[in-house]
Design a protein around this motif. Structure first.
Motif, mmCIF file in Angstrom:
data_model
loop_
_atom_site.group_PDB
_atom_site.id
_atom_site.type_symbol
_atom_site.label_atom_id
_atom_site.label_comp_id
_atom_site.label_asym_id
_atom_site.label_seq_id
_atom_site.Cartn_x
_atom_site.Cartn_y
_atom_site.Cartn_z
ATOM 1 N N LYS A 135 21.991 20.373 25.219
ATOM 2 C CA LYS A 135 22.294 18.996 24.751
ATOM 3 C C LYS A 135 22.944 19.156 23.049
ATOM 4 C CE LYS A 135 21.199 16.350 28.021
ATOM 5 N NZ LYS A 135 20.121 15.491 27.834
ATOM 6 N N THR A 136 23.138 20.419 22.507
ATOM 7 C CA THR A 136 23.474 20.799 21.145
ATOM 8 C C THR A 136 24.615 21.778 21.257
ATOM 9 O OG1 THR A 136 21.726 22.355 20.778
ATOM 10 C CG2 THR A 136 21.418 19.872 20.219
ATOM 11 N N ALA A 137 25.391 22.020 20.327
ATOM 12 C CA ALA A 137 26.282 23.102 19.817
ATOM 13 C C ALA A 137 26.613 22.939 18.554
ATOM 14 C CB ALA A 137 27.634 22.806 20.969
ATOM 15 N N SER A 138 27.233 24.077 18.070
ATOM 16 C CA SER A 138 27.446 24.299 16.485
ATOM 17 C C SER A 138 28.827 25.225 16.556
ATOM 18 C CB SER A 138 26.422 24.777 15.708
ATOM 19 O OG SER A 138 26.116 26.102 16.036
ATOM 20 N N LEU A 139 29.433 24.837 15.506
ATOM 21 C CA LEU A 139 30.805 25.581 15.448
ATOM 22 C C LEU A 139 30.867 25.756 13.802
ATOM 23 C CD1 LEU A 139 33.429 26.749 16.547
ATOM 24 C CD2 LEU A 139 34.522 24.484 15.891
ATOM 25 N N THR A 140 31.148 27.123 13.511
ATOM 26 C CA THR A 140 31.257 27.391 11.879
ATOM 27 C C THR A 140 32.698 27.770 11.901
ATOM 28 O OG1 THR A 140 28.825 27.433 11.507
ATOM 29 C CG2 THR A 140 30.445 28.510 9.868
ATOM 30 N N ALA A 141 33.515 27.275 10.710
ATOM 31 C CA ALA A 141 34.756 27.997 10.381
ATOM 32 C C ALA A 141 35.087 28.042 8.896
ATOM 33 C CB ALA A 141 35.896 26.882 11.162
ATOM 34 N N ALA A 142 35.779 28.884 8.587
ATOM 35 C CA ALA A 142 36.181 29.090 7.305
ATOM 36 C C ALA A 142 37.769 28.852 6.959
ATOM 37 C CB ALA A 142 36.158 30.452 6.916
ATOM 38 N N ALA A 143 37.899 27.930 5.815
ATOM 39 C CA ALA A 143 39.202 27.860 5.237
ATOM 40 C C ALA A 143 39.229 27.911 3.954
ATOM 41 C CB ALA A 143 39.735 26.283 5.837
ATOM 42 N N ASN A 144 40.736 27.769 3.605
ATOM 43 C CA ASN A 144 41.140 28.081 2.139
ATOM 44 C C ASN A 144 41.942 26.670 1.759
ATOM 45 O OD1 ASN A 144 40.053 30.410 1.865
ATOM 46 N ND2 ASN A 144 41.747 31.488 2.201
ATOM 47 N N TRP A 145 41.636 26.083 0.319
ATOM 48 C CA TRP A 145 42.217 25.020 0.003
ATOM 49 C C TRP A 145 43.161 25.607 -1.115
ATOM 50 C CZ3 TRP A 145 40.145 19.748 -1.035
ATOM 51 C CH2 TRP A 145 39.195 19.353 0.103
ATOM 52 N N ILE A 146 44.565 25.756 -0.644
ATOM 53 C CA ILE A 146 45.486 26.380 -1.417
ATOM 54 C C ILE A 146 46.579 25.505 -2.182
ATOM 55 C CG2 ILE A 146 45.100 28.274 0.174
ATOM 56 C CD1 ILE A 146 47.984 27.675 1.472
#
Length: 345
Positions: A135-146
């Motif tokens: 009943k749960t899931a997680s997603l971790t992502a990296a990004a840059n503010w440029i």
């Protein structure tokens, strides 16, 4: 007989295994489409999308557990009767209007090439982690503010925690921004920070034409609505409708009907966020946002917050989004969601 028996058994076993595979959450990364799909019981709930055209990662579309899309489709898809204003309003997103003088909020492919040096872009870097449970899931992502010259102002690390409980699809977004080697100033402005643009049916009804002008002079004309437009905002402080705009509070919910179902979209603030309790930037035409850093315009000049991050320093923002289908959520239920989210650090 034996061949028929074994073939039948194999088909049954295969069917049983496939049935098991589609129970609960599935995360499917589709690099060729710049998408990571989040499915529950083999139905799409949302996708983490990092299209070049969006100028930022977004969750799009966003669906209820029973498959009703609550987000506007434009500009990624054209749906008859849907508004085609504000092309930067895409799904659920997180950015800000003034970061070291650059406008991250209004950036889109609609910006003229000659003016693009005034805008910043959030560029997806990589998926850090994916986890699923029933009943749960997680997603971790990296990004840059440029900046337009490709210099990175901020490193972003975002974890989306997804869960399903009966008719509730819940998204907890935990975003940490870290300044690189430059002081980063978030000027006190109107447009930010966590936002969703909803489907036409969930907008607030209006019998009058309206026009909205942003700080760049762009005008958006909004026509009168029809009987299928059924939205209504409710704030944690008791305010309702258009009065929710520029109010402070623990949460705001938007209710309305779509595809024959009663739908509620709730967003909660968190006590640990900068600027808590946040100001709400909730517009009748379907923009629904929490802006913790903009104070001046919402308070008629009584407050001002020009938030800054020194080089190497970080700040974390936490928000919960509840997508509910069925009877509209009540004030008591939204208070419970807010209190429960307060336990998340």
């Amino acid at each position: 007989m034996n061949k028929i028996f074994f073939l039948t058994a194999a088909l049954f076993l295969s069917s049983h295994i496939n049935a098991q595979k589609i129970t609960g959450f599935i995360i499917e990364e589709k690099k060729d489409k710049n998408e990571v799909e989040i499915l529950f019981n083999n139905k799409l709930l949302t996708a983490y999308c990092y299209y070049d055209s969006s100028r930022k990662p977004v969750l799009f579309p966003v669906n209820t557990v029973d498959g009703i899309t609550v987000t506007r489709s434009y500009p990624f898809k054209n749906v008859p009767g849907e508004r085609t204003d504000h092309p930067h309003h895409t799904g659920i997103w997180f950015n800000y209007e003034s970061v070291n003088g650059l406008d991250f909020w209004n950036n889109s492919t609609a910006i003229e090439v000659a003016k693009r040096d005034h805008y910043g872009t959030i560029v997806h870097q990589k998926i850090i982690n994916k986890k699923i449970n029933d009943k749960t899931a997680s997603l971790t992502a990296a990004a840059n503010w440029i900046r337009p010259d490709s210099k990175v102002l901020l490193n972003e690390l975002t974890t989306f925690n997804f869960s399903v409980s009966k008719n509730d699809f819940v998204i907890d977004r935990i975003t940490t921004l870290t300044a690189t080697d430059t002081t980063v100033i978030f000027k006190d402005v109107k447009d930010g920070m966590l936002a969703i643009r909803v489907a036409r049916e969930l907008e607030l009804p209006s019998k009058e034409k309206s026009s909205y002008v942003d700080d760049k002079g762009n005008i958006t004309n909004v026509p009168p609505s029809g009987a299928d437009v059924t939205g209504m905002y409710y704030g944690s402080t008791g305010l309702k409708g258009d009065s929710v705009w520029s109010s402070k509070g623990n949460w705001v919910m938007l209710t309305g009907k779509k595809d024959g179902k009663e739908i509620t979209i709730g967003i909660t603030d968190h006590q640990l966020n900068v600027g808590y309790p946040t100001y709400w930037h909730a517009r009748g035409y379907g923009l629904f946002a929490a802006n913790p850093l903009g104070r001046k315009v919402f308070s008629n000049g009584k407050e001002e917050l020009n938030f800054s991050l020194q080089p190497g320093k970080s700040v974390t923002f936490r928000y919960r989004i509840i997508i509910h289908s069925g009877n509209f959520l009540t004030t008591e239920e939204m208070n419970k969601w807010f209190t429960d989210f307060g336990k998340v650090k």
